[in-house]
Scaffold this active site. Structure first.
Site, PDB file in Angstrom:
ATOM      1  CD1 TRP A  73      -2.417   1.796   0.294  1.00 12.46           C
ATOM      2  CD2 TRP A  73      -2.650   1.417   2.496  1.00 12.46           C
ATOM      3  NE1 TRP A  73      -3.378   2.662   0.771  1.00 12.46           N
ATOM      4  CE2 TRP A  73      -3.532   2.450   2.112  1.00 12.46           C
ATOM      5  CE3 TRP A  73      -2.622   0.998   3.833  1.00 12.46           C
ATOM      6  CZ2 TRP A  73      -4.376   3.069   3.032  1.00 12.46           C
ATOM      7  CZ3 TRP A  73      -3.473   1.610   4.741  1.00 12.46           C
ATOM      8  CH2 TRP A  73      -4.335   2.640   4.353  1.00 12.46           C
ATOM      9  CG  HIS A 127      10.444  -6.985   4.225  1.00 14.79           C
ATOM     10  ND1 HIS A 127       9.514  -5.991   4.428  1.00 14.79           N
ATOM     11  CD2 HIS A 127       9.905  -7.811   3.297  1.00 14.79           C
ATOM     12  CE1 HIS A 127       8.462  -6.213   3.637  1.00 14.79           C
ATOM     13  NE2 HIS A 127       8.687  -7.304   2.945  1.00 14.79           N
ATOM     14  NE  ARG A 150      -2.088  -4.301   9.590  1.00 18.64           N
ATOM     15  CZ  ARG A 150      -2.645  -5.149   8.730  1.00 18.64           C
ATOM     16  NH1 ARG A 150      -1.888  -5.897   7.974  1.00 18.64           N
ATOM     17  NH2 ARG A 150      -3.959  -5.222   8.629  1.00 18.64           N
ATOM     18  CB  SER A 158      -1.580  -9.705   7.934  1.00 22.43           C
ATOM     19  OG  SER A 158      -1.381  -9.478   6.577  1.00 22.43           O
ATOM     20  CE1 TYR A 222      -2.556  -1.801   6.268  1.00 27.08           C
ATOM     21  CE2 TYR A 222      -4.186  -1.573   8.008  1.00 27.08           C
ATOM     22  CZ  TYR A 222      -3.830  -2.012   6.744  1.00 27.08           C
ATOM     23  OH  TYR A 222      -4.768  -2.662   5.969  1.00 27.08           O
ATOM     24  CG  PHE A 258      -8.239  -3.338   0.407  1.00 25.55           C
ATOM     25  CD1 PHE A 258      -7.051  -3.967   0.751  1.00 25.55           C
ATOM     26  CD2 PHE A 258      -9.345  -4.121   0.127  1.00 25.55           C
ATOM     27  CE1 PHE A 258      -6.963  -5.349   0.814  1.00 25.55           C
ATOM     28  CE2 PHE A 258      -9.271  -5.502   0.190  1.00 25.55           C
ATOM     29  CZ  PHE A 258      -8.083  -6.115   0.535  1.00 25.55           C
ATOM     30  CG  MET A 261      -4.027  -0.315  -4.705  1.00 26.16           C
ATOM     31  SD  MET A 261      -2.859  -0.119  -3.363  1.00 26.16           S
ATOM     32  CE  MET A 261      -1.602  -1.302  -3.749  1.00 26.16           C
ATOM     33  N   GLY A 277      -7.395  -5.915   4.445  1.00 24.02           N
ATOM     34  CA  GLY A 277      -7.038  -4.505   4.498  1.00 24.02           C
ATOM     35  C   GLY A 277      -7.788  -3.747   5.578  1.00 24.02           C
TER      36      GLY A 277
HETATM   37  P1  A3P Z   1      -4.379  -8.065   5.779  1.00 22.86           P
HETATM   38  O1  A3P Z   1      -3.801  -9.429   5.589  1.00 22.86           O
HETATM   39  O2  A3P Z   1      -4.627  -7.729   7.227  1.00 22.86           O
HETATM   40  O3  A3P Z   1      -5.581  -7.827   4.934  1.00 22.86           O
HETATM   41  P2  A3P Z   1       2.344  -6.063   2.961  1.00 22.86           P
HETATM   42  O4  A3P Z   1       2.077  -5.290   1.719  1.00 22.86           O
HETATM   43  O5  A3P Z   1       3.343  -5.439   3.876  1.00 22.86           O
HETATM   44  O6  A3P Z   1       2.617  -7.491   2.641  1.00 22.86           O
HETATM   45  O7  A3P Z   1       0.994  -6.020   3.827  1.00 22.86           O
HETATM   46  C1  A3P Z   1      -0.159  -6.732   3.417  1.00 22.86           C
HETATM   47  C2  A3P Z   1      -1.341  -6.226   4.234  1.00 22.86           C
HETATM   48  O8  A3P Z   1      -1.714  -4.919   3.764  1.00 22.86           O
HETATM   49  C3  A3P Z   1      -2.557  -7.115   4.048  1.00 22.86           C
HETATM   50  O9  A3P Z   1      -3.266  -7.001   5.280  1.00 22.86           O
HETATM   51  C4  A3P Z   1      -3.257  -6.419   2.897  1.00 22.86           C
HETATM   52  O10 A3P Z   1      -4.614  -6.768   2.768  1.00 22.86           O
HETATM   53  C5  A3P Z   1      -3.071  -4.960   3.300  1.00 22.86           C
HETATM   54  N1  A3P Z   1      -3.240  -4.029   2.180  1.00 22.86           N
HETATM   55  C6  A3P Z   1      -2.753  -4.146   0.917  1.00 22.86           C
HETATM   56  N2  A3P Z   1      -3.135  -3.099   0.166  1.00 22.86           N
HETATM   57  C7  A3P Z   1      -3.865  -2.298   0.966  1.00 22.86           C
HETATM   58  C8  A3P Z   1      -4.548  -1.046   0.766  1.00 22.86           C
HETATM   59  N3  A3P Z   1      -4.554  -0.431  -0.411  1.00 22.86           N
HETATM   60  N4  A3P Z   1      -5.198  -0.513   1.828  1.00 22.86           N
HETATM   61  C9  A3P Z   1      -5.201  -1.122   3.026  1.00 22.86           C
HETATM   62  N5  A3P Z   1      -4.584  -2.296   3.276  1.00 22.86           N
HETATM   63  C10 A3P Z   1      -3.922  -2.881   2.262  1.00 22.86           C
END
Ligand code: A3P
Length: 309
Positions: A73, A127, A150, A158, A222, A258, A261, A277
């Site tokens: 994100w 990371h 977060r 997640s 987050y 979310f 995307m 998300g």
């Molecule tokens: P959840 O599994 O809680 O839904 P990363 O990109 O660091 O791997 O993090 C993934 C997490 O960010 C997932 O969380 C995903 O759904 C959430 N995420 C991805 N795109 C997002 C967006 N545009 N807005 C909010 N959350 C988002």
């Protein structure tokens, strides 16, 4: 493909690097580097190379995070802020794979590829815990760093779902298909994931915490981003020295939402990076006891800091 960027007579021999990379994949317990344990995919040559030789400028942006904290994100937001005026650049930046932009992944030669990008502002990701990034150099160069934070409870859920998608990961120590077992592996720091023996996600946050007030660093939660996206995007624009009108900010918020995307899948595998998300999903997964156990550990870890979850 990477080698195509070099004239034929100057192509480096990457056989040893490939061998090293394969050995990382073959090592089922992850790979250690400077006592940190990593998943397969991180390459110690690349980690070394970025520390010693990578030279970002004050145009570069590094999105640093622990996995599952909203990295995808944030990266999309930063790309939209910077490249909004050029559909072509935005498209190209979307397609630059993790192997190119992640400091620790792929082979060091990818840095040559990034150097060849035909514009100045490059967006990187990592990371890595802060001690494995040359923070002094980045401060001096003025490279902008955004660190995502977060709530560990949501990160854990997640992470659990993410790990289910990979049979190899599920077989590693501390990972399991069973939530209760996974939780125990997580909280007792058994999982090898950018952490030293005995460390887990809060230790990653603490490794970056000392830099939070540096001019070139911005911490972003987050939860704050979720609650008031436009306000936080405006702060990001200021931090990145990019002028955007209110209308542009609103359209950045919309294009990186979310739903948007996920529909677009953003050049990424849909099921890999998009799940719910939401904030507070942990409540559907944690038992009362697990929540208390986590609260206690978090309290212990973050006492003396201004981090609250
Ligand atoms: P959840 O599994 O809680 O839904 P990363 O990109 O660091 O791997 O993090 C993934 C997490 O960010 C997932 O969380 C995903 O759904 C959430 N995420 C991805 N795109 C997002 C967006 N545009 N807005 C909010 N959350 C988002």
């Amino acid at each position: 493909k990477v080698l195509e960027y070099f004239p034929e007579d100057k192509r480096p021999d990457i056989t040893p690097l490939i061998a090293e990379r394969m050995s990382i994949y073959e090592n089922p317990v992850g790979k250690e580097y400077k006592n940190y344990r990593f998943w397969p995919g991180s390459n110690k040559y690349t980690m070394e190379w970025q520390y010693d030789n990578w030279n970002p400028t004050n145009d570069d942006v590094l999105v640093a995070s622990y996995p599952k904290t909203g990295t995808t994100w944030m990266t999309a937001i930063v790309k939209n802020i910077i490249y909004r005026d050029s559909a072509e650049k935005l498209e190209m930046m979307k397609s630059i794979s993790f192997l190119y932009s992640y400091l620790e992944q792929g082979i060091p030669l990818k840095y040559e590829v990034m150097e060849k990008l035909p514009w100045k502002r490059r967006i990187w990701g990592t990371h890595l815990p802060a001690p494995l990034v040359n923070m002094e150099k980045l401060k001096k160069n003025g490279c902008k760093i955004i660190y995502m934070v977060r709530n560990p409870k949501d990160q854990a859920v997640s992470w659990f779902h993410f790990c289910q998608k990979d049979p190899f990961i599920k077989s590693m120590e501390g990972y399991s298909e069973n939530w209760d077992e996974f939780f125990d592996g997580y909280i007792s720091a058994k999982q090898a994931n950018c952490a030293k023996e005995g460390e887990w996600y809060p230790d990653h946050i603490l490794s970056w915490y000392p830099y939070r007030n540096d001019d070139n660093v911005m911490f972003m939660a987050y939860e704050d981003l979720k609650k008031n996206t436009a306000v936080e995007v405006k702060k990001l624009c200021d931090f990145l020295n990019v002028k955007r009108t209110n209308d542009e900010i609103l359209s950045i918020v919309k294009d990186t939402s979310f739903d948007h995307m996920q529909t677009e899948a953003y050049g990424l595998s849909k099921s890999y990076f998009f799940r719910k998300g939401r904030v507070g999903e942990w409540k559907r997964r944690f038992t009362v006891l697990q929540s208390e156990q986590m609260d206690e550990k978090i309290e212990e870890k973050f006492s003396g800091t201004d981090i609250k979850f």
